[in-house]
Design a protein around this motif. Structure first.
Motif, mmCIF file in Angstrom:
data_model
loop_
_atom_site.group_PDB
_atom_site.id
_atom_site.type_symbol
_atom_site.label_atom_id
_atom_site.label_comp_id
_atom_site.label_asym_id
_atom_site.label_seq_id
_atom_site.Cartn_x
_atom_site.Cartn_y
_atom_site.Cartn_z
ATOM 1 N N GLN A 241 0.621 -1.007 0.116
ATOM 2 C CA GLN A 241 -0.345 0.160 0.310
ATOM 3 C C GLN A 241 0.927 0.812 -0.111
ATOM 4 N N HIS A 242 2.258 1.224 -0.636
ATOM 5 C CA HIS A 242 2.832 2.245 -0.843
ATOM 6 C C HIS A 242 4.121 2.019 -1.841
ATOM 7 N N PHE B 133 -5.460 1.317 -9.051
ATOM 8 C CA PHE B 133 -5.206 2.152 -7.886
ATOM 9 C C PHE B 133 -5.490 3.941 -7.279
ATOM 10 N N ASP B 134 -5.792 3.560 -6.240
ATOM 11 C CA ASP B 134 -6.218 5.142 -5.438
ATOM 12 C C ASP B 134 -4.917 5.760 -4.634
ATOM 13 N N ARG B 135 -5.004 7.057 -5.513
ATOM 14 C CA ARG B 135 -2.918 7.857 -4.760
ATOM 15 C C ARG B 135 -4.253 8.814 -3.371
ATOM 16 N N THR B 136 -3.712 7.875 -2.400
ATOM 17 C CA THR B 136 -4.444 8.774 -1.035
ATOM 18 C C THR B 136 -3.111 8.621 -0.805
ATOM 19 N N SER B 137 -3.135 10.534 0.252
ATOM 20 C CA SER B 137 -2.779 10.573 2.174
ATOM 21 C C SER B 137 -2.655 9.334 2.517
ATOM 22 N N ARG B 138 -2.986 8.406 2.383
ATOM 23 C CA ARG B 138 -3.082 7.677 3.329
ATOM 24 C C ARG B 138 -2.676 6.337 2.725
#
Length: 307
Positions: free
Chosen positions: A16-17, A48-53
């Motif tokens: 997830q990173h 994939f969704d790229r989010t701050s989390r």
């Protein structure tokens, strides 16, 4: 789309990173980002969704990843299957044999091969020597075990190696007058009803009974050594067969040597010279281990084939 793209996507979903996923793959982060973006363009969906989390699979991504896992698993199984087939651990081997070979050496050979190659499918068929040779030449068998070398058109394209020597013995019922004798001669045999295999009576026993061919003409015909011994136990006559027939465990029969000693054609194993099957190679390796003196002969024959 390549297998590495599937691995990149699975690594990214796991970590997830981008940075952690790239480290697990042993590559830098920018190439990973570039490859994932290229993959999404090829698929035509955002995976994939790229989010701050963190980075998380979309619904399309989850569907893609499920197939990716299956595809990579199948690819791995394909590699394993290919490697096993190349080592002769899978496949099929068709063997034709005469009954006396089941006394020795086939039990040891087949038993060992079964233990070491359990996923090879063995097709086993009892045939007389001419029939097994014909089936081998016709491509219906991979290995033929018979008495004497194969003959006929195409026999020059076979590799044949002796795997056992025999001399002629007689077997009688314990109630027969010959019981208890260590040996009997041919002159005594021609006075008795005989039992022999059709193959033997029509070929290699003929010279022994040349002075009295009628002895074989009237012989009872049996398919294998067990039938010969069984008919002898029934007092149907004097059975004739190879010395390895003594391995038959019965308490109602008696074996006598035949004098003068009469050597039978060797027990021979044949296969096609052009057969490069890994399964056959694995089988030959087991034969080497179980049959004394076969290894050197076999290696010499194989070396001649490749030269």
């Amino acid at each position: 789309m390549e297998a590495r793209h599937l691995r990149y996507a699975l690594a990214l979903a796991e970590h997830q990173h981008f940075g952690r996923a790239a480290a697990s793959l042993g590559i830098a982060q920018p190439p990973l980002s570039t490859q994932i973006a290229a993959l999404e363009r090829e698929v035509g969906e955002r995976l994939f969704d790229r989010t701050s989390r963190g980075v998380f699979p979309t619904a399309a991504g989850e569907a893609f990843l499920a197939r990716a896992r299956s595809a990579l698993a199948e690819m791995n199984r394909a590699r394993v299957d290919a490697s096993r087939a190349a080592r002769g651990e899978t496949g099929r081997l068709r063997i034709g044999f005469i009954g006396s070979a089941l006394l020795h050496p086939l039990p040891g050979v087949l038993g060992r091969f079964r233990r070491t190659h359990p996923d090879v499918r063995l097709t086993l068929q009892e045939l007389d020597s001419p029939a097994s040779a014909a089936a081998l030449l016709a491509g219906e068998l991979d290995v033929a075990v018979g008495r004497g070398g194969p003959r006929g058109a195409g026999a020059e394209n076979l590799i044949t190696v002796p795997i056992g020597a025999d001399h002629l013995v007689a077997v009688v019922s314990k109630a027969h007058p010959f019981a208890g004798r260590p040996s009997i001669d041919v002159e005594q045999l021609v006075q008795e009803p005989l039992i022999a295999s059709a193959d033997a009576a029509s070929s290699y026993l003929t010279p022994l009974f040349a002075p009295a061919p009628e002895a074989l003409d009237g012989a009872a015909m049996a398919r294998d050594v067990h039938t010969i011994a069984g008919l002898a136990a029934c007092c149907a006559g004097v059975g004739l067969g190879p010395d390895r027939m003594r391995l038959i465990a019965r308490d109602d029969i008696w074996f006598c040597d035949v004098t003068p000693r009469f050597r039978l054609p060797d027990l021979q194993m044949s296969f096609r010279a052009t057969d490069s099957s890994p399964v056959l190679a694995a089988f030959l390796s087991v034969v080497r281990q179980n049959c004394a003196d076969v290894g050197t002969r076999l290696d010499d024959l194989l070396a001649r084939r490749s030269s």
